[in-house]
Design a protein around this motif. Structure first.
Motif, PDB file in Angstrom:
ATOM      1  N   UNK A   1       2.856  -7.047  12.292  1.00 51.35           N
ATOM      2  CA  UNK A   1       3.979  -7.135  11.358  1.00 51.35           C
ATOM      3  C   UNK A   1       4.235  -5.798  10.671  1.00 51.35           C
ATOM      4  N   UNK A   2       5.464  -5.331  10.783  1.00 53.22           N
ATOM      5  CA  UNK A   2       5.938  -4.111  10.130  1.00 53.22           C
ATOM      6  C   UNK A   2       7.466  -4.174  10.121  1.00 53.22           C
ATOM      7  N   UNK A   3       8.137  -3.584   9.108  1.00 53.58           N
ATOM      8  CA  UNK A   3       7.587  -2.776   8.020  1.00 53.58           C
ATOM      9  C   UNK A   3       7.057  -3.637   6.884  1.00 53.58           C
ATOM     10  N   UNK A   4       6.341  -2.979   5.964  1.00 51.18           N
ATOM     11  CA  UNK A   4       5.756  -3.670   4.824  1.00 51.18           C
ATOM     12  C   UNK A   4       6.073  -2.918   3.533  1.00 51.18           C
ATOM     13  N   UNK A   5       5.571  -3.420   2.411  1.00 55.04           N
ATOM     14  CA  UNK A   5       5.876  -2.832   1.110  1.00 55.04           C
ATOM     15  C   UNK A   5       5.127  -1.507   0.939  1.00 55.04           C
ATOM     16  N   UNK A   6       5.867  -0.441   0.737  1.00 55.35           N
ATOM     17  CA  UNK A   6       5.293   0.889   0.586  1.00 55.35           C
ATOM     18  C   UNK A   6       5.303   1.274  -0.890  1.00 55.35           C
ATOM     19  N   UNK A   7       4.141   1.645  -1.421  1.00 55.21           N
ATOM     20  CA  UNK A   7       4.038   2.039  -2.814  1.00 55.21           C
ATOM     21  C   UNK A   7       2.868   1.354  -3.482  1.00 55.21           C
ATOM     22  N   UNK A   8       2.818   1.423  -4.807  1.00 60.15           N
ATOM     23  CA  UNK A   8       1.749   0.781  -5.568  1.00 60.15           C
ATOM     24  C   UNK A   8       2.129  -0.614  -6.033  1.00 60.15           C
TER      25      UNK A   8
ATOM     26  N   UNK B   1       0.843  -1.186   0.000  1.00 60.01           N
ATOM     27  CA  UNK B   1       0.000   0.000   0.000  1.00 60.01           C
ATOM     28  C   UNK B   1       0.879   1.236   0.000  1.00 60.01           C
ATOM     29  N   UNK B   2       0.359   2.341  -0.517  1.00 56.70           N
ATOM     30  CA  UNK B   2       1.165   3.553  -0.642  1.00 56.70           C
ATOM     31  C   UNK B   2       1.669   4.056   0.702  1.00 56.70           C
ATOM     32  N   UNK B   3       0.865   3.851   1.752  1.00 58.42           N
ATOM     33  CA  UNK B   3       1.274   4.272   3.099  1.00 58.42           C
ATOM     34  C   UNK B   3       0.996   3.160   4.107  1.00 58.42           C
ATOM     35  N   UNK B   4       1.109   1.911   3.670  1.00 58.67           N
ATOM     36  CA  UNK B   4       0.835   0.781   4.557  1.00 58.67           C
ATOM     37  C   UNK B   4       1.795   0.792   5.743  1.00 58.67           C
ATOM     38  N   UNK B   5       1.245   0.586   6.949  1.00 59.04           N
ATOM     39  CA  UNK B   5       2.064   0.617   8.154  1.00 59.04           C
ATOM     40  C   UNK B   5       2.126  -0.764   8.803  1.00 59.04           C
ATOM     41  N   UNK B   6       1.088  -1.154   9.500  1.00 60.97           N
ATOM     42  CA  UNK B   6       1.056  -2.419  10.228  1.00 60.97           C
ATOM     43  C   UNK B   6       0.103  -3.413   9.577  1.00 60.97           C
ATOM     44  N   UNK B   7       0.417  -4.698   9.686  1.00 58.12           N
ATOM     45  CA  UNK B   7      -0.496  -5.778   9.325  1.00 58.12           C
ATOM     46  C   UNK B   7      -0.679  -6.643  10.563  1.00 58.12           C
TER      47      UNK B   7
END
Length: 284
Positions: A77-84, A56-62
């Motif tokens: 869980x963090x960090x994750x994939x940031x962007x499109x 996600x463009x500003x994904x933080x936590x899952x």
């Protein structure tokens, strides 16, 4: 291990740090049954969580949530994939050496937070497994018509109009000359296409499981993934690094048609689907 890939995706209205909201399970063309409108039901066949990743463009936590996680807190869980699209290298939470045990038939939900300050779409992918490691069969040093043969790599492409935020069936056409007619075990695969996030393969072995992996948006990102090129549908390096340890039933494909693949796309439109490094073992 037997595996199947499922997807969650929805717009999260709160863009405030550490404010978790539920992400909706994509029920259409799912292998696992839904539980309510936004969760899935843990399968008795595949009751363990093997992998988790999101973008996600500003994904933080899952945060996956299931009653079997308690009395301990739900894992975060963090960090994750940031962007499109997934980062390079991608951030993937891999539990295959010690899958997280769930309770069959319980509800499994995904919550996530994002920091955009407003509404934003988030996509989360989960891989479920039975956790049984099956040793790879011996590999013949010469091609065979029956029994286990050598490993080979087949390239294929497909042009398909994709449906946004849904699994779309794609039937790749293998390059000519293709492998001889017969049934083969598909033991590895890499895929690339613009605008896509993940893919699954539906073998014709009858198991119904739909293993998959993340999608490369272009040739360069696929190259940059390094060892991950073959960690797609059939994840290696679980015990001794063999590609076909993930299945209790051997997935098979017909050389005449190839296995149908479903991919999750975030953009509608016509896309050239390039299926590369589809690795097969000899005729079974």
């Amino acid at each position: 291990m037997a595996m199947t890939l499922e997807a969650f995706r929805s717009s999260l209205s709160s863009g405030v740090t550490d404010v978790l909201q539920q992400v909706t399970f994509i029920q259409a063309n799912a292998y696992l049954a839904p539980s309510g409108t936004a969760a899935l039901q843990v399968s008795a066949e595949l009751p363990k969580l093997a992998m988790l990743w999101g973008v996600g463009a500003h994904l933080e936590n899952i945060q996956p949530q299931a009653s079997s996680f308690q009395p301990m807190p739900y894992p975060n869980f963090a960090p994750n994939n940031i962007g499109t699209a997934l980062e390079n290298p991608p951030k993937v939470w891999d539990f295959t050496r010690a899958p997280k045990v769930l309770r069959p038939t319980e509800a499994f939900s995904i919550y996530a937070s994002q920091t955009s300050g407003g509404a934003e779409n988030q996509a989360i992918f989960t891989m479920f497994t039975d956790g049984n490691i099956i040793a790879a069969p011996p590999v013949s040093q010469i091609p065979t018509q029956t029994g286990v043969g050598m490993f080979t790599i087949q390239h294929a492409t497909a042009a398909t109009t994709l449906t946004a935020n849904a699994w779309t069936q794609v039937t790749p056409i293998m390059d000519s000359p293709g492998i001889p007619a017969g049934l083969y075990a598909l033991v590895g695969m890499r895929a690339q296409s613009a605008g896509c996030l993940a893919f699954r393969v539906r073998p014709i072995s009858g198991s119904g499981f739909r293993p998959g992996w993340y999608w490369h948006s272009n040739r360069q990102s696929a190259r940059g993934a390094g060892p991950a090129l073959h960690q797609c549908a059939y994840r290696p390096a679980i015990a001794v690094g063999r590609l076909d340890e993930l299945f209790t039933r051997t997935p098979r494909l017909s050389s005449n048609f190839g296995p149908p693949r479903r991919i999750l796309n975030r953009i509608c439109g016509s896309t050239l689907i390039k299926i590369s490094d589809a690795t097969t073992s000899g005729a079974l």
